[in-house]
Design a protein around this motif. Sequence first.
Motif, PDB file in Angstrom:
ATOM      1  N   LEU A 104       0.828  -1.203   0.000  1.00  0.00           N
ATOM      2  CA  LEU A 104       0.000   0.000   0.000  1.00  0.00           C
ATOM      3  C   LEU A 104       0.863   1.254   0.000  1.00  0.00           C
ATOM      4  CD1 LEU A 104      -2.747   1.352   0.118  1.00  0.00           C
ATOM      5  CD2 LEU A 104      -2.713   1.080   2.609  1.00  0.00           C
ATOM      6  N   GLU A 105       1.903   1.237   0.785  1.00  0.00           N
ATOM      7  CA  GLU A 105       2.808   2.388   0.824  1.00  0.00           C
ATOM      8  C   GLU A 105       3.415   2.643  -0.550  1.00  0.00           C
ATOM      9  OE1 GLU A 105       6.703   3.964   3.335  1.00  0.00           O
ATOM     10  OE2 GLU A 105       6.077   1.869   3.454  1.00  0.00           O
ATOM     11  N   GLY A 106       3.790   1.556  -1.227  1.00  0.00           N
ATOM     12  CA  GLY A 106       4.371   1.704  -2.551  1.00  0.00           C
ATOM     13  C   GLY A 106       3.378   2.261  -3.551  1.00  0.00           C
ATOM     14  N   ALA A 107       2.106   1.812  -3.452  1.00  0.00           N
ATOM     15  CA  ALA A 107       1.076   2.306  -4.370  1.00  0.00           C
ATOM     16  C   ALA A 107       0.833   3.801  -4.161  1.00  0.00           C
ATOM     17  CB  ALA A 107      -0.216   1.525  -4.174  1.00  0.00           C
ATOM     18  N   ILE A 108       0.769   4.232  -2.893  1.00  0.00           N
ATOM     19  CA  ILE A 108       0.538   5.646  -2.607  1.00  0.00           C
ATOM     20  C   ILE A 108       1.716   6.480  -3.085  1.00  0.00           C
ATOM     21  CG2 ILE A 108       0.279   7.335  -0.750  1.00  0.00           C
ATOM     22  CD1 ILE A 108      -1.400   5.319   0.755  1.00  0.00           C
ATOM     23  N   GLN A 109       2.937   6.003  -2.833  1.00  0.00           N
ATOM     24  CA  GLN A 109       4.108   6.751  -3.281  1.00  0.00           C
ATOM     25  C   GLN A 109       4.166   6.820  -4.805  1.00  0.00           C
ATOM     26  OE1 GLN A 109       6.351   8.486  -1.298  1.00  0.00           O
ATOM     27  NE2 GLN A 109       6.840   9.308  -3.325  1.00  0.00           N
ATOM     28  N   GLU A 110       3.770   5.731  -5.476  1.00  0.00           N
ATOM     29  CA  GLU A 110       3.746   5.740  -6.941  1.00  0.00           C
ATOM     30  C   GLU A 110       2.763   6.787  -7.455  1.00  0.00           C
ATOM     31  OE1 GLU A 110       2.991   2.676 -10.722  1.00  0.00           O
ATOM     32  OE2 GLU A 110       3.010   1.906  -8.660  1.00  0.00           O
ATOM     33  N   ALA A 111       1.634   6.927  -6.762  1.00  0.00           N
ATOM     34  CA  ALA A 111       0.654   7.940  -7.157  1.00  0.00           C
ATOM     35  C   ALA A 111       1.254   9.333  -7.041  1.00  0.00           C
ATOM     36  CB  ALA A 111      -0.598   7.823  -6.296  1.00  0.00           C
ATOM     37  N   VAL A 112       1.939   9.612  -5.940  1.00  0.00           N
ATOM     38  CA  VAL A 112       2.576  10.919  -5.761  1.00  0.00           C
ATOM     39  C   VAL A 112       3.637  11.144  -6.830  1.00  0.00           C
ATOM     40  CG1 VAL A 112       4.008  12.307  -4.213  1.00  0.00           C
ATOM     41  CG2 VAL A 112       2.092  10.992  -3.287  1.00  0.00           C
ATOM     42  N   ASP A 113       4.429  10.112  -7.110  1.00  0.00           N
ATOM     43  CA  ASP A 113       5.465  10.236  -8.137  1.00  0.00           C
ATOM     44  C   ASP A 113       4.865  10.509  -9.513  1.00  0.00           C
ATOM     45  OD1 ASP A 113       7.324   9.727  -6.172  1.00  0.00           O
ATOM     46  OD2 ASP A 113       7.591   7.611  -6.691  1.00  0.00           O
ATOM     47  N   ALA A 114       3.606  10.042  -9.715  1.00  0.00           N
ATOM     48  CA  ALA A 114       2.917  10.283 -10.984  1.00  0.00           C
ATOM     49  C   ALA A 114       2.288  11.670 -11.041  1.00  0.00           C
ATOM     50  CB  ALA A 114       1.843   9.216 -11.204  1.00  0.00           C
ATOM     51  N   GLY A 115       2.412  12.443  -9.958  1.00  0.00           N
ATOM     52  CA  GLY A 115       1.881  13.808  -9.933  1.00  0.00           C
ATOM     53  C   GLY A 115       0.507  13.934  -9.323  1.00  0.00           C
TER      54      GLY A 115
END
Length: 467
Positions: A201-212
Amino acid sequence: MTETALRLSRGIFRILLPILAITQVSAEPFEETRAPAEREIPIEPNGAVADAGWALGRLNKGGCMANASFVYPETTTPVRLYLIDTGVSDAGTWFAQNKNLKSFRSELVRGGNDPQFSTVVAHGTQMLSLIAGPETGAALGTPIHVVNYNIYPGTSPTTTSGRLADAIDRAIGDHAANPALRSVICIAHGSSYPGAQTGILEGAIQEAVDAGITVVVSAGNEGGNASSYIPGAYGTRSGIVCVGASDLNNGILPSSNTGPAVDLFAPGQDVRTLKLSNPQPGSYDFASGTSPASALTAAAALIQLSINPTLTPAQVEEALTTKAAPSVILSQTAPAELLVQVLPDPETDSDLDGVNDILENFFGSNSANAAIKPVPMAIARVSGQARLSFNVASDLFNPATPYVLADGSTWKVWMSDNLTDWQDATTTGALSPGTAANGVIPMTFSVPNAASKVFLRIDVTLPPSAP
């Protein structure tokens, strides 16, 4: 000859009330690539139905405990909300009354053994009503496209971290396919199990932030440290805004999680929402907890992105923090507690009656009702003095600092005999407050003046933090 004038340094801003195209998609099972233990961490909404309706007013004036009016900014750039929650009911045609809701799409996120339907809609509907619902939404003036990822299949009021991560993955994919719209993910629920961290879950949320994509998460309602619960624990990361709940007195709601992971607080006690069973003007339900707090913050984030679409998630978080108001009651657990603010354009004329909201608020009028205007000022000559009579809102006036208002604004009376050269009359004049009644205090301002004609004006200056 005596005349009066009112002046602000900025002009008129019109508010437009905002069609909501309702579609429901029952999605095929998402590919189950998550670790089973991480997929099954229980998740439930953060919020309970309660009673009251003060929150929007506090978003406009964080330090003004009596304010019950709310003015939202009108923005023009479309933005997108990913509401990861229960399903959303259209409540008949209620949401369609907001013309700024440009589209709505709902997808059911389910695992391989999950039901292909969902009847759970109350929580998601309430959250959308706080973001963009008629009468209760904080972002009514912002054009929003809504994608609802329903992670509550069947009839159960709980879901799992696996479905939440799946929904975030879908949001990332949708955002990549439609990059023109700046986006906010709102996660107004979380786990009540401490220590249940999940790298997936942490990785998914961070990926979302990295995607803008700016991600807003609720801190949780366990009255503990948000760092011990997901997804609030991830609030320490830049671009992930973790929101705690404040109470009616601008303190921390006792049930709200706190700690270093919490970035901001927003109203979370008895917050007015849509009444799903009776969606009519003036008919409300109420929600408490970090769910409504995070929904109101997501609305503020959407407004910021609509004002400035170039903002990164980290910059959105910074903008919200910069505009936030300090709480009235500071706590040991959150010494830097800040309350989310939705600041209207300073020259908004919400009811289009020709009088600025700032002046209506100053004079104790009603900026939401065109039929109610400020009581006109009166000026007279009395014993060699120019005497100005007017009202000031009782919730703004502080006798200890008469020219500094409770919201941080300042005001002055200026005097001229030619409308060109002005002097500060407050340095030589005297202000005499009367007895407060019906929300206003009658004022008399007297200044010595023997000229054949005199002009007086009142200037209201917003605090430095105002836009």
